[in-house]
Each structure stands twice: as structure tokens, then as C-alpha cells.
Design a protein around this motif. Structure first.
Motif, mmCIF file in Angstrom:
data_model
loop_
_atom_site.group_PDB
_atom_site.id
_atom_site.type_symbol
_atom_site.label_atom_id
_atom_site.label_comp_id
_atom_site.label_asym_id
_atom_site.label_seq_id
_atom_site.Cartn_x
_atom_site.Cartn_y
_atom_site.Cartn_z
ATOM 1 N N MET A 167 -7.291 13.868 -22.056
ATOM 2 C CA MET A 167 -7.834 13.981 -20.706
ATOM 3 C C MET A 167 -6.834 13.347 -19.748
ATOM 4 N N PHE A 168 -6.468 14.080 -18.710
ATOM 5 C CA PHE A 168 -5.515 13.603 -17.714
ATOM 6 C C PHE A 168 -6.238 13.399 -16.383
ATOM 7 N N LEU A 169 -5.918 12.299 -15.721
ATOM 8 C CA LEU A 169 -6.566 11.958 -14.459
ATOM 9 C C LEU A 169 -5.570 12.032 -13.308
ATOM 10 N N LEU A 170 -5.928 12.763 -12.254
ATOM 11 C CA LEU A 170 -5.146 12.821 -11.028
ATOM 12 C C LEU A 170 -5.972 12.189 -9.911
ATOM 13 N N PRO A 171 -5.759 10.902 -9.610
ATOM 14 C CA PRO A 171 -6.475 10.274 -8.497
ATOM 15 C C PRO A 171 -5.756 10.597 -7.191
ATOM 16 N N LEU A 172 -6.484 11.146 -6.236
ATOM 17 C CA LEU A 172 -5.874 11.571 -4.978
ATOM 18 C C LEU A 172 -5.726 10.402 -4.010
ATOM 19 N N GLN A 173 -4.748 10.521 -3.140
ATOM 20 C CA GLN A 173 -4.527 9.545 -2.076
ATOM 21 C C GLN A 173 -5.253 10.023 -0.819
ATOM 22 N N VAL A 174 -5.457 9.123 0.139
ATOM 23 C CA VAL A 174 -5.989 9.510 1.442
ATOM 24 C C VAL A 174 -5.012 10.497 2.090
ATOM 25 N N HIS A 175 -5.545 11.508 2.756
ATOM 26 C CA HIS A 175 -4.696 12.611 3.226
ATOM 27 C C HIS A 175 -3.630 12.179 4.223
ATOM 28 N N ASP A 176 -3.894 11.105 5.009
ATOM 29 C CA ASP A 176 -2.920 10.687 6.017
ATOM 30 C C ASP A 176 -2.262 9.356 5.674
ATOM 31 N N ASP A 177 -2.275 8.999 4.398
ATOM 32 C CA ASP A 177 -1.624 7.760 3.976
ATOM 33 C C ASP A 177 -0.110 7.906 4.061
ATOM 34 N N PRO A 204 -12.236 7.826 -2.475
ATOM 35 C CA PRO A 204 -13.554 7.530 -1.897
ATOM 36 C C PRO A 204 -13.551 7.343 -0.386
ATOM 37 N N MET A 205 -12.394 6.990 0.190
ATOM 38 C CA MET A 205 -12.314 6.818 1.642
ATOM 39 C C MET A 205 -12.014 8.125 2.360
ATOM 40 N N ASP A 206 -11.896 9.215 1.611
ATOM 41 C CA ASP A 206 -11.454 10.482 2.202
ATOM 42 C C ASP A 206 -12.455 11.607 2.024
ATOM 43 N N ARG A 207 -13.553 11.330 1.316
ATOM 44 C CA ARG A 207 -14.482 12.414 0.962
ATOM 45 C C ARG A 207 -15.154 13.022 2.193
ATOM 46 N N GLY A 208 -15.278 12.276 3.274
ATOM 47 C CA GLY A 208 -15.883 12.814 4.474
ATOM 48 C C GLY A 208 -14.892 13.442 5.423
ATOM 49 N N HIS A 209 -13.603 13.296 5.117
ATOM 50 C CA HIS A 209 -12.565 13.804 6.014
ATOM 51 C C HIS A 209 -12.013 15.152 5.580
ATOM 52 N N VAL A 210 -11.803 15.309 4.267
ATOM 53 C CA VAL A 210 -11.192 16.542 3.752
ATOM 54 C C VAL A 210 -11.907 16.948 2.472
ATOM 55 N N SER A 211 -12.179 18.239 2.327
ATOM 56 C CA SER A 211 -12.737 18.757 1.081
ATOM 57 C C SER A 211 -11.700 19.687 0.449
ATOM 58 N N TYR A 212 -11.465 19.494 -0.861
ATOM 59 C CA TYR A 212 -10.470 20.312 -1.561
ATOM 60 C C TYR A 212 -11.141 21.273 -2.535
ATOM 61 N N LYS A 213 -12.451 21.480 -2.396
ATOM 62 C CA LYS A 213 -13.144 22.325 -3.366
ATOM 63 C C LYS A 213 -12.596 23.752 -3.370
ATOM 64 N N TRP A 259 -23.761 9.381 -1.019
ATOM 65 C CA TRP A 259 -25.091 9.455 -1.632
ATOM 66 C C TRP A 259 -25.351 10.840 -2.213
ATOM 67 N N ARG A 260 -24.796 11.865 -1.606
ATOM 68 C CA ARG A 260 -24.961 13.215 -2.148
ATOM 69 C C ARG A 260 -24.374 13.311 -3.542
ATOM 70 N N TYR A 261 -23.160 12.814 -3.704
ATOM 71 C CA TYR A 261 -22.493 12.932 -5.006
ATOM 72 C C TYR A 261 -23.033 11.938 -6.018
ATOM 73 N N ARG A 262 -23.618 10.827 -5.538
ATOM 74 C CA ARG A 262 -24.297 9.918 -6.475
ATOM 75 C C ARG A 262 -25.420 10.655 -7.195
ATOM 76 N N LEU A 263 -26.042 11.607 -6.497
ATOM 77 C CA LEU A 263 -27.142 12.374 -7.086
ATOM 78 C C LEU A 263 -26.634 13.585 -7.863
ATOM 79 N N ASN A 283 -18.774 10.728 5.517
ATOM 80 C CA ASN A 283 -18.317 10.075 4.290
ATOM 81 C C ASN A 283 -19.463 9.297 3.639
ATOM 82 N N PHE A 284 -20.243 8.616 4.462
ATOM 83 C CA PHE A 284 -21.377 7.844 3.961
ATOM 84 C C PHE A 284 -22.429 8.770 3.340
ATOM 85 N N LEU A 285 -22.703 9.875 4.016
ATOM 86 C CA LEU A 285 -23.686 10.826 3.502
ATOM 87 C C LEU A 285 -23.201 11.491 2.217
ATOM 88 N N GLN A 286 -21.907 11.815 2.148
ATOM 89 C CA GLN A 286 -21.340 12.440 0.958
ATOM 90 C C GLN A 286 -21.413 11.508 -0.245
#
Length: 320
Positions: A259-269, A311-320, A233-237, A228-231
Motif C-alpha cells: 500500500m502506497f500513501l500520497l499525502p497531499l500538500q495545501v494547494h497554495d503552499d 485536512p486544511m485544504d478539504r474546503g478549498h479544493v476538491s480533487y475527486k 464532519w461529512r467525511y467523519r460520517l 472546510n469545517f462542514l466537510q
């Protein structure tokens, strides 16, 4: 027990809330009854519950704490008989809790997160045994704040019994809101506390053999947080110009192009796993994309859908 408190935003030893009577007075923890004895279950990761215990001792209450793993021990050390280490089988916990409340004459139980398996018996027992349950949760109004309510938060909140107009009217009746104090370095403190809690739990698993955390506490979790920490900085770039691009797109288009925004929740919330009809965040995305595509086909417009990963889930699950 008196009237239930509407959601209170708690900052350290201070809380703000909407009042039923429409008044705009700021509420503090001192507005809670002066309980003669209180019980603390699991709190947020960090020293908050230890400070909460100190607060109630200053108000003359006898304070008891139950620890369920090594992380709890780290932030609330078992240095006397007021701190209880529950090391037996979790199936005995509901009966143990009821006996503890009766034996210690507990008047209020404080806990963080009402959907945790170890906290559910408290809500179930409160009405039968006549004690208050005060629930903390990640703030409804973020960042850096906790939400405090009697008996339940989120789906169990007393807000669910009010209309949107009632809530708006209560907010409009407030005086000019005070600006919450800024705590410098709070993110770094959160990271350090998380590492300490995780390590203490891992290294002391043998002392609590039957404990099952509401989220995984293992070495895999540690790797996910590192990722998550590495991701971050990756996406900051790689996405450094994305925000400007989106704002520029909005400026270049007509008012009818939205423009519509869908903010995702943590996967295990618990809002997903307990309080929703969805089995996963993936289902949320699929349903939203399908609905949005139908809308575009019918209206022939240039609306955009933006999906924001938590932001707390980017290192746990990828939905790309």
C-alpha cells in the motif's frame, strides 16, 4: 554570525535541535546570541510573536515589530513607537527595511515563512548588512511544534546540504528524546486565532491599502473555512469505516501486495508554488496516478495507492 543552527523544533520558549558536533544536548532559545536589538516581521497567526518579543526584552534586547495589516495589529498592538505600521506602497518595503535595520542597529530579524514577499528582502539584505535572519515555519515534526532555523527553512534549510546518512547519524547520537508537552485545546485556539486575524484584516483593509497577503484574506476565504469545517464532519460520517477497511485489506493480502500513501500538500503552499516544478497539486496527482498505473500493468500485482487530502485544504479544493 557563527555556525548556522541546524533545524530546531521550537515549543513555546524552548527548542530542540540536531547539533553539528553530534552531542545530544537539548538546545534552547538561550543558545542564540544575546542580540542588543531585534526586529520581528510577520509571525504565525496568534500571540506567539508577542511572547517572543517579551522573551527578548527579558534578555535585554530592544525589540521592534513591523505590522503589515489589521491582523498583525490585533496580535501585536501598536501601543508604542517600537511597533511600526507599514501602510505605504509595498514596492518601497525593501528600501524601508534596509534603512530601518541601519537606523535601529538591528542584529537579528525574526520572521515566519521565508517565501512571503515581505520576508524575501530580509534574507537578501542580511549578508550585506550583517544581521542574522531567524526563520520559523510549521514544524518539520508535527503536531504542535514550530521549526526554527537560521537563514531559511524547507528548501532553504541547511539540511539540504547534508546527506540523509548524516541526518540519521545525528539523530542516533541523540539521547532518548523528551516527549513534547501536550497543549489541550490547541486546535480550538488555532481556529479562534485564525478568525480573529481574518476579521481584523478584513475590517482594517483601508488602513493598509497596498498590502497583499501571501494567501487570500477576503470573504471568499471565510466561506472556504466554513466549508472546510462542514466537510470534516461529512467525511467523519461517510468515511468512518475506511481506515478499518484499508488495514483489514492489508491484513488479508500477502506481503508482496503493498500500500502506497500520497499525502497531499495545501494547494497554495510555498513547497508547491515556489520550491517545486509542479504548477498545481492536480499535476502531482496526475503524474503519480500515471506512474502507478504503469507500474501495475508491468508487475501484475495488487498494490494499492491511497491519496490523502490535506485536512486544511478539504474546503478549498476538491480533487475527486
Amino acid at each position: 554570525m557563527g555556525d548556522r543552527l541546524l533545524p530546531a523544533v521550537l515549543e513555546k520558549n524552548h527548542s530542540r535541535t540536531l547539533r553539528k558536533d553530534g552531542s545530544n544536548r537539548t538546545l534552547a532559545l538561550s543558545d542564540l546570541p544575546s542580540y542588543s536589538s531585534v526586529l520581528l516581521l510577520q509571525g504565525p497567526v496568534g500571540p506567539f510573536f508577542q511572547k517572543l518579543g517579551d522573551y527578548w526584552r527579558k534578555r535585554g534586547a530592544k525589540v521592534y515589530k513591523v505590522n503589515f495589516n489589521g491582523g498583525d495589529d490585533w496580535f501585536y498592538p501598536p501601543i508604542n513607537d517600537e511597533v511600526i505600521q507599514f501602510k505605504t506602497r509595498m514596492e518601497y518595503w525593501p528600501v524601508y527595511l534596509s534603512e530601518l535595520v541601519i537606523q535601529k542597529n538591528i542584529k537579528a530579524v525574526f520572521l515566519f515563512g521565508d517565501c512571503r514577499a515581505i520576508h524575501q528582502p530580509a534574507r537578501e539584505l542580511s549578508e550585506a548588512l550583517g544581521f542574522d535572519v531567524i526563520v520559523f515555519e510549521e514544524g518539520y515534526i508535527r503536531p504542535s511544534l514550530y521549526t526554527m532555523e537560521r537563514f531559511g527553512v524547507n528548501y532553504f534549510s541547511s539540511l539540504t546540504h547534508l546527506s540523509c546518512q548524516d541526518i540519521v547519524n545525528s539523530m542516533e547520537a541523540q539521547s532518548e528524546p523528551s516527549i513534547p508537552k501536550k497543549y489541550l485545546g490547541s486546535y480550538g485556539q488555532m481556529v479562534r486565532s485564525g478568525i480573529q486575524y481574518w476579521l481584523s484584516s478584513i475590517l482594517n483593509q483601508s488602513q493598509y491599502p497596498d498590502y497583499d497577503h501571501h494567501r487570500s484574506l477576503d470573504y471568499k476565504r471565510g466561506w472556504m473555512w466554513t466549508k472546510n469545517f462542514l466537510q470534516y464532519w461529512r467525511y467523519r460520517l461517510t468515511e468512518r469505516g475506511l481506515r478499518s477497511h484499508l488495514l483489514g485489506y492489508k491484513a488479508r493480502t500477502s506481503d508482496s501486495d503493498r500500500m502506497f500513501l500520497l499525502p497531499l500538500q495545501v494547494h497554495d503552499d510555498s513547497q508547491i508554488t515556489t520550491h517545486s516544478d509542479f504548477q498545481s497539486i492536480k499535476q502531482v496527482i496526475e503524474l503519480t496516478l500515471t506512474s502507478f498505473a504503469k507500474h501495475l500493468k508491468k508487475s501484475n500485482c495488487n498494490d494499492r495507492l491511497i491519496i490523502k487530502h490535506h485536512p486544511m485544504d478539504r474546503g478549498h479544493v476538491s480533487y475527486k
